[in-house]
Write a protein that holds these residues in place. Structure first.
Motif: not given
Length: 213
Positions: A73-81
């Motif tokens: 939830w913190v280290n990845r971009s919303p797009e990657v999520m």
């Protein structure tokens, strides 16, 4: 099982999909109580379904389970999520169908959750009005997330940066809702735009009409 037989066996099922914070759970619960329907909430069986899948069957799910909270939830971009979130890609959807097929045909069943992707539900419908997708507007979604992100509440508080986690989650879910809007339009499936001025009763009545009840 042939598609026609599958549609016939699920003729008693009503589907409520949509974006996070759009009122799916509340609406389904009210309808179940009003009509004596059985309620099937897909969120409630996510853990069980995760345990019923293999890494081969659900690679995105098992990659997600291997991450810690910050990786999720913190280290990845919303797009990657968005691109890597297993339920958004239909992993485990077949288990929902298996569960529904095991239920008696009476009473009717109302099934709800964001896992009900339009492209997967559409082939199961005997009639398009058996399903509806609730698409919360940005204002409605922000209000819902604020209420769910109170200090100390929700899984974002198990990360090292709850504020960033909440922003990432809100952005990801906003993009998911936009995708649902495009997909339901392409498939000509019913939707309801959930606005901040809409009351709970208003939404229930609109869904009731969509189901032709």
């Amino acid at each position: 099982m042939q598609a026609e037989e599958l549609r016939e066996r699920l003729r008693h099922v009503y589907w409520i999909g949509g974006g996070s914070g759009g009122g799916k759970s509340t609406t389904a619960r009210v309808l179940a109580g009003r009509y004596g329907w059985r309620l099937y909430a897909t969120d409630d069986v996510m853990g069980e379904h995760a345990g019923r899948t293999t890494r081969q069957e659900a690679p995105l799910l098992h990659a997600f389970l291997a991450m810690d909270m910050d990786e999720r939830w913190v280290n990845r971009s919303p797009e990657v999520m968005l691109e890597t979130f297993h339920w958004f890609h239909g992993e485990g959807f077949g288990l929902i169908v298996e569960d529904l097929l095991r239920l008696p045909r009476e009473p009717c069943v109302v099934v709800e959750g964001f896992r009900l992707l339009p492209r997967l539900v559409r082939p199961l419908l005997a009639a398009p009005w058996q399903a509806v997708w609730l698409l919360p507007t940005p204002d409605f979604r922000q209000a819902a997330f604020r209420s769910r992100s109170a200090p100390g509440e929700g899984f974002v508080w198990r990360t090292s940066d709850p504020d960033r986690a909440a922003r990432n989650l809100a952005a990801r879910d906003g993009m998911f809702t936009d995708g649902l809007r495009d997909e339901t339009a392409r498939l000509r499936l019913p939707t309801i735009h959930v606005e901040s001025t809409m009351t709970e009763d208003d939404l229930v009545e609109r869904v009731t009409k969509a189901f032709r009840r």
